[in-house]
Structures are given as structure tokens and as C-alpha cells.
Design a protein around this motif. Structure first.
Motif, PDB file in Angstrom:
ATOM      1  N   ALA A 124      32.246   8.892 -14.372  1.00 39.87           N
ATOM      2  CA  ALA A 124      33.000   9.878 -13.597  1.00 39.87           C
ATOM      3  C   ALA A 124      34.212   9.258 -12.913  1.00 39.87           C
ATOM      4  CB  ALA A 124      32.091  10.544 -12.556  1.00 39.87           C
ATOM      5  N   VAL A 125      34.043   8.073 -12.325  1.00 39.91           N
ATOM      6  CA  VAL A 125      35.116   7.514 -11.498  1.00 39.91           C
ATOM      7  C   VAL A 125      36.215   6.851 -12.309  1.00 39.91           C
ATOM      8  CG1 VAL A 125      33.518   7.169  -9.588  1.00 39.91           C
ATOM      9  CG2 VAL A 125      33.955   5.278 -11.144  1.00 39.91           C
ATOM     10  N   GLY A 126      35.919   6.445 -13.536  1.00 37.11           N
ATOM     11  CA  GLY A 126      36.960   5.843 -14.366  1.00 37.11           C
ATOM     12  C   GLY A 126      37.534   4.552 -13.807  1.00 37.11           C
ATOM     13  N   GLY A 127      36.710   3.762 -13.157  1.00 36.38           N
ATOM     14  CA  GLY A 127      37.168   2.469 -12.650  1.00 36.38           C
ATOM     15  C   GLY A 127      37.741   2.505 -11.252  1.00 36.38           C
ATOM     16  N   ARG A 128      37.774   3.677 -10.615  1.00 36.45           N
ATOM     17  CA  ARG A 128      38.359   3.782  -9.285  1.00 36.45           C
ATOM     18  C   ARG A 128      37.269   4.030  -8.234  1.00 36.45           C
ATOM     19  NH1 ARG A 128      41.479   6.473 -12.939  1.00 36.45           N
ATOM     20  NH2 ARG A 128      40.257   8.366 -12.656  1.00 36.45           N
ATOM     21  N   GLY A 129      37.703   4.069  -6.973  1.00 41.20           N
ATOM     22  CA  GLY A 129      36.794   4.440  -5.892  1.00 41.20           C
ATOM     23  C   GLY A 129      35.586   3.533  -5.782  1.00 41.20           C
ATOM     24  N   ALA A 130      34.430   4.106  -6.025  1.00 41.51           N
ATOM     25  CA  ALA A 130      33.155   3.389  -5.842  1.00 41.51           C
ATOM     26  C   ALA A 130      32.770   2.545  -7.052  1.00 41.51           C
ATOM     27  CB  ALA A 130      32.044   4.394  -5.546  1.00 41.51           C
ATOM     28  N   ALA A 131      33.680   2.367  -8.003  1.00 39.50           N
ATOM     29  CA  ALA A 131      33.335   1.662  -9.237  1.00 39.50           C
ATOM     30  C   ALA A 131      32.795   0.264  -8.971  1.00 39.50           C
ATOM     31  CB  ALA A 131      34.544   1.595 -10.167  1.00 39.50           C
ATOM     32  N   THR A 132      33.431  -0.469  -8.056  1.00 39.50           N
ATOM     33  CA  THR A 132      32.998  -1.843  -7.779  1.00 39.50           C
ATOM     34  C   THR A 132      31.570  -1.873  -7.250  1.00 39.50           C
ATOM     35  OG1 THR A 132      35.267  -2.560  -7.311  1.00 39.50           O
ATOM     36  CG2 THR A 132      33.483  -3.908  -6.430  1.00 39.50           C
ATOM     37  N   ARG A 133      31.254  -0.978  -6.300  1.00 42.55           N
ATOM     38  CA  ARG A 133      29.911  -0.940  -5.740  1.00 42.55           C
ATOM     39  C   ARG A 133      28.888  -0.501  -6.787  1.00 42.55           C
ATOM     40  NH1 ARG A 133      29.679  -0.151  -0.200  1.00 42.55           N
ATOM     41  NH2 ARG A 133      27.414  -0.070  -0.501  1.00 42.55           N
ATOM     42  N   LEU A 134      29.274   0.432  -7.632  1.00 43.76           N
ATOM     43  CA  LEU A 134      28.373   0.871  -8.703  1.00 43.76           C
ATOM     44  C   LEU A 134      28.077  -0.273  -9.661  1.00 43.76           C
ATOM     45  CD1 LEU A 134      29.941   4.385  -9.396  1.00 43.76           C
ATOM     46  CD2 LEU A 134      27.561   3.994  -8.723  1.00 43.76           C
ATOM     47  N   LEU A 135      29.118  -1.029 -10.003  1.00 40.48           N
ATOM     48  CA  LEU A 135      28.921  -2.179 -10.892  1.00 40.48           C
ATOM     49  C   LEU A 135      28.017  -3.230 -10.238  1.00 40.48           C
ATOM     50  CD1 LEU A 135      32.343  -2.969 -12.612  1.00 40.48           C
ATOM     51  CD2 LEU A 135      30.189  -2.346 -13.708  1.00 40.48           C
ATOM     52  N   ASP A 136      28.234  -3.465  -8.953  1.00 41.32           N
ATOM     53  CA  ASP A 136      27.392  -4.436  -8.242  1.00 41.32           C
ATOM     54  C   ASP A 136      25.923  -4.034  -8.328  1.00 41.32           C
ATOM     55  OD1 ASP A 136      29.548  -5.982  -7.535  1.00 41.32           O
ATOM     56  OD2 ASP A 136      29.761  -5.112  -5.531  1.00 41.32           O
ATOM     57  N   LEU A 137      25.663  -2.751  -8.106  1.00 40.73           N
ATOM     58  CA  LEU A 137      24.276  -2.284  -8.155  1.00 40.73           C
ATOM     59  C   LEU A 137      23.705  -2.449  -9.556  1.00 40.73           C
ATOM     60  CD1 LEU A 137      22.935   0.889  -6.363  1.00 40.73           C
ATOM     61  CD2 LEU A 137      22.099   0.242  -8.612  1.00 40.73           C
ATOM     62  N   ALA A 138      24.520  -2.115 -10.567  1.00 38.02           N
ATOM     63  CA  ALA A 138      24.050  -2.242 -11.953  1.00 38.02           C
ATOM     64  C   ALA A 138      23.720  -3.695 -12.288  1.00 38.02           C
ATOM     65  CB  ALA A 138      25.108  -1.707 -12.910  1.00 38.02           C
ATOM     66  N   VAL A 139      24.599  -4.608 -11.894  1.00 35.46           N
ATOM     67  CA  VAL A 139      24.367  -6.031 -12.179  1.00 35.46           C
ATOM     68  C   VAL A 139      23.110  -6.518 -11.474  1.00 35.46           C
ATOM     69  CG1 VAL A 139      25.272  -8.363 -11.802  1.00 35.46           C
ATOM     70  CG2 VAL A 139      26.781  -6.554 -12.650  1.00 35.46           C
ATOM     71  N   GLU A 140      22.966  -6.164 -10.195  1.00 34.24           N
ATOM     72  CA  GLU A 140      21.782  -6.591  -9.439  1.00 34.24           C
ATOM     73  C   GLU A 140      20.494  -6.102 -10.105  1.00 34.24           C
ATOM     74  OE1 GLU A 140      22.307  -5.055  -5.548  1.00 34.24           O
ATOM     75  OE2 GLU A 140      24.053  -6.326  -5.095  1.00 34.24           O
ATOM     76  N   GLU A 141      20.498  -4.835 -10.511  1.00 30.37           N
ATOM     77  CA  GLU A 141      19.289  -4.271 -11.103  1.00 30.37           C
ATOM     78  C   GLU A 141      18.966  -4.890 -12.455  1.00 30.37           C
ATOM     79  OE1 GLU A 141      16.710  -1.890 -10.037  1.00 30.37           O
ATOM     80  OE2 GLU A 141      17.625  -3.081  -8.456  1.00 30.37           O
ATOM     81  N   HIS A 142      19.987  -5.077 -13.285  1.00 29.60           N
ATOM     82  CA  HIS A 142      19.739  -5.677 -14.598  1.00 29.60           C
ATOM     83  C   HIS A 142      19.242  -7.118 -14.460  1.00 29.60           C
ATOM     84  CE1 HIS A 142      20.745  -2.550 -17.370  1.00 29.60           C
ATOM     85  NE2 HIS A 142      21.955  -2.373 -16.882  1.00 29.60           N
ATOM     86  N   LEU A 143      19.792  -7.855 -13.519  1.00 35.46           N
ATOM     87  CA  LEU A 143      19.329  -9.230 -13.309  1.00 35.46           C
ATOM     88  C   LEU A 143      17.903  -9.231 -12.772  1.00 35.46           C
ATOM     89  CD1 LEU A 143      22.503 -10.952 -11.791  1.00 35.46           C
ATOM     90  CD2 LEU A 143      21.659 -11.029 -14.149  1.00 35.46           C
ATOM     91  N   ARG A 144      17.611  -8.297 -11.879  1.00 36.85           N
ATOM     92  CA  ARG A 144      16.258  -8.220 -11.333  1.00 36.85           C
ATOM     93  C   ARG A 144      15.255  -7.848 -12.414  1.00 36.85           C
ATOM     94  NH1 ARG A 144      12.707  -4.813  -9.579  1.00 36.85           N
ATOM     95  NH2 ARG A 144      13.968  -3.019 -10.184  1.00 36.85           N
ATOM     96  N   ARG A 145      15.700  -7.025 -13.358  1.00 33.94           N
ATOM     97  CA  ARG A 145      14.814  -6.579 -14.445  1.00 33.94           C
ATOM     98  C   ARG A 145      14.727  -7.605 -15.584  1.00 33.94           C
ATOM     99  NH1 ARG A 145      14.606  -0.608 -14.996  1.00 33.94           N
ATOM    100  NH2 ARG A 145      15.048  -0.801 -17.217  1.00 33.94           N
ATOM    101  N   GLY A 146      15.508  -8.671 -15.468  1.00 31.18           N
ATOM    102  CA  GLY A 146      15.479  -9.692 -16.504  1.00 31.18           C
ATOM    103  C   GLY A 146      16.261  -9.313 -17.747  1.00 31.18           C
ATOM    104  N   THR A 147      17.323  -8.494 -17.585  1.00 36.65           N
ATOM    105  CA  THR A 147      18.152  -8.085 -18.720  1.00 36.65           C
ATOM    106  C   THR A 147      19.615  -8.442 -18.436  1.00 36.65           C
ATOM    107  OG1 THR A 147      18.299  -5.841 -17.759  1.00 36.65           O
ATOM    108  CG2 THR A 147      16.610  -6.230 -19.446  1.00 36.65           C
ATOM    109  N   PRO A 148      19.919  -9.747 -18.338  1.00 43.31           N
ATOM    110  CA  PRO A 148      21.292 -10.155 -17.992  1.00 43.31           C
ATOM    111  C   PRO A 148      22.336  -9.717 -19.006  1.00 43.31           C
ATOM    112  CG  PRO A 148      20.002 -12.032 -18.763  1.00 43.31           C
ATOM    113  CD  PRO A 148      19.042 -10.905 -18.576  1.00 43.31           C
TER     114      PRO A 148
END
Length: 358
Positions: free
Chosen positions: A218-242
């Protein structure tokens, strides 16, 4: 006791008029509130419950129509509602009827005082609370979702329902109710982030990642994109799917190149064999893009790699500089001077640039 509702009606009559002696009328209403509190000791029972409901309803309606004294009337209504809650705890009225009255008070009078369900926990019991929940959800679910980029139109009815649902979700600690409320407003990326965060915190990682991907789309790289990416990275690393963490960042970079996303990818794979080909892929995308934004990102990436001494292969540095010269031939000389100035102490780099024709 029976005269109290009439006293309230009399005090509220023409209370909005400039000629009205409001302090005297406010004092009369305050006296009614005090009298109701005293009746908790002497006349607690169904009659006091009904009486308090009458007075609260009058004050809540007046807070909506008499704008001049809205705050004071809402405060008086709040005081009487507290008396009503204590009277209900003592008299234990029919819980379903009580649930209906509490809902109707809020929905018919949006200026009514906030209803704290904790104060009615004993009187509502499980039966009343279930009825309250079912009816509130049935009214709330059909409300249209505010889509991304839309302006939320919170009319009085929607606002009243939203307030009811937020209090209900908080009181019951029901995550599904909280999500139902949050997903009715998806007007910005921050709303998607809220939903994903609640899901993550409640242990629903898979659903959280689904909402992250929806938000990024939805955001197309703007606004909350950085925070969304941070959450995605944290979750994937926590799940063992780097690798999936890398992929979601790569997709975000392709959609909207930025140095921040590049650095996220770099941090994830710089010490692996995947980094050289992936870095080349990212750079190739920038070259194909060729726009002003892409060139600026390209320049900043070169600077970062130089500063971190990440480009040990001089041939790669030369290749990048040649690509930049092709993208911006008129501005390249100034950019090269900028690099020489920033890295004036690095004689090895400067000598290599000179040797390579730069």
C-alpha cells in the motif's frame, strides 16, 4: 426522590440562553447528583437504578444540545453514571437490559460520559457482557473500511461505535476485537503497522507478516515503509527464515530504491557468499532505472561502500564510477571531485583512481 428528574429538567430548561443564571442551575444539578449519592446508603435498589438512568440520560442529551456548558454537563453526567454503577452493583438488575441501556446511552448520546465496563462487571455478569459484545460487534462490523489514502469520515454514529468497541476490547483483552477496530481504518501505512504489531505481540507471527506485506504494497516505499520492513526482518530472523528477510527487503528496494533498504540488505548478507551477486543485482536495477532518485541512491551507496572499505576489488569501484559517468555525464566531474575531497587521506584510493583514468 421522585422529584429529582423534574428538578433536572427544570434546571436544564433554557440553560443555553445568555440570560439564564447558569451558576444557579449548575448548583441545582450538582445538588441532584449529591442527593443520588446519598440514596446509595438509604434507598439502594431498583428504584435508584431507574432514577439514576433517567438523570444520566437527561444530562447526556443536554451535553449534546447545550454546547455552551457541554463540559460541565458531561462531568455531571459522569458523576451520576458512577452512582448508577454502584447502584447496579447493589441491586443487580437484569444484566441483558442493563447491557442494552449502556449501549443505547452511548450510541444515542455521543457526548455521553465514557462507560467503563469494569465498574459494571458484577452487575453485567457473563450474560450481560456477552449480550453487550454481540450487539456492539453486530453494529460495528458493517461499517465500511477507510481505505489507504482516504480521509476518515467519523460521523457521530461511527465515532460512538468506535469508542464502544475500543473500551470493550480493552476491558475483555480480546485481541480479535482489537483487530476488528484497527482494521476499520487502513488510511495510512501506520495503521497497517499497528495491526501487524498487535498480531506479532499476540504470537500470531504468520498473520503479522501478511499484514506487513499488505502494508508495504500500500505505501509504495513511503511513510511507514521503514518500520514495516524492520518488523518483517525481525520476525523472519526470529522464525529462522533469514532468506525471506532478505527477499522482502530486496522487493522493497526494487519497488522504491533507497539507501536505508540497501543497508538493511547489506547487514543481512554482507558476510555471506550471497552478497556479491546480490549487490550486483541491486546496482543493475539502479542503472536500469536511471532516474534522478536512482542516481542519488547510487551515489550514496558508492559513498557508503567507500567509507566502510566494502569495495576491496578496485575493478568493481571503477565499474560503478563508469556507470555513474554514463548516467550523469555533465555532473560526474563535480561528483568525482567530491569523492577525492572526502577521501583525501586515502592515497591508495586516489592513486588508483588516477591510474584508472579518473
Amino acid at each position: 426522590m421522585d422529584s429529582l428528574p423534574a428538578a433536572v429538567a427544570s434546571a436544564l430548561a433554557e440553560a443555553d440562553s445568555e440570560t439564564t443564571d447558569w451558576p444557579a442551575r449548575r448548583q441545582a444539578l450538582t445538588a441532584v447528583s449529591a442527593e443520588l449519592q446519598s440514596l446509595l446508603v438509604t434507598r439502594a435498589g431498583p428504584e435508584l437504578v431507574a432514577l439514576a438512568e433517567d438523570v444520566v440520560t437527561q444530562l447526556a442529551a443536554a451535553a449534546t444540545t447545550i454546547r455552551r456548558h457541554r463540559v460541565e454537563l458531561a462531568e455531571l453526567a459522569h458523576q451520576v453514571l458512577g452512582t448508577h454503577a454502584r447502584a447496579c452493583a447493589a441491586a443487580r438488575p437484569d444484566p441483558v437490559r442493563l447491557a442494552d441501556w449502556l449501549l443505547d446511552l452511548q450510541l444515542r448520546h455521543p457526548e455521553a460520559p465514557d462507560v467503563g465496563l469494569a465498574a459494571y462487571s458484577e452487575a453485567l455478569d457473563d450474560e450481560g457482557l456477552a449480550h453487550y459484545r454481540d450487539r456492539a460487534v453486530a453494529l460495528f462490523e458493517p461499517l465500511p473500511v477507510i481505505g489507504f489514502g482516504e480521509t476518515g469520515r467519523y460521523d457521530r454514529a461511527r465515532w460512538a461505535l468506535l469508542r464502544v468497541m475500543e473500551e470493550l476490547a480493552e476491558y475483555t483483552e480480546d485481541v480479535d476485537l482489537q483487530l476488528l477496530v484497527l482494521t476499520k481504518d487502513l488510511s495510512s501505512g501506520w495503521h497497517y503497522l499497528q495491526v501487524a504489531t498487535v498480531l506479532r505481540d499476540s504470537g500470531r507471527s504468520g498473520e503479522a507478516l501478511e499484514w506487513v506485506h499488505r502494508g508495504l504494497g500500500a505505501v509504495g516505499g513511503r511513510g511507514a515503509a521503514t518500520r514495516l520492513l524492520d518488523l518483517a526482518v525481525e520476525e523472519h530472523l526470529r522464525r529462522g527464515t533469514p532468506q525471506q528477510a532478505v527477499e522482502v527487503c530486496r522487493e522493497a528496494f526494487v519497488a522504491r530504491p533507497s539507501l536505508d533498504v540497501y543497508l538493511k540488505i547489506r547487514a543481512l548478507v554482507v558476510h555471506t557468499d550471497d552478497w556479491p551477486p546480490l549487490r550486483a543485482q541491486l546496482v543493475e536495477h539502479l542503472v536500469r532505472d536511471g532516474g534522478r532518485l536512482a542516481v542519488e541512491v547510487y551515489r550514496r551507496i558508492v559513498e557508503v561502500e567507500l567509507a566502510r572499505r566494502g569495495i576491496e576489488e578496485q575493478d568493481l569501484l571503477v565499474e560503478w564510477l563508469e556507470q555513474l559517468r554514463g548516467l550523469q555525464p555533465d555532473a560526474f566531474a563535480d561528483y568525482l571531485d567530491h569523492i577525492r575531497s572526502r577521501h583525501a587521506a586515502d592515497r591508495q584510493l586516489l592513486d588508483e583512481l588516477t591510474r584508472r583514468g579518473f
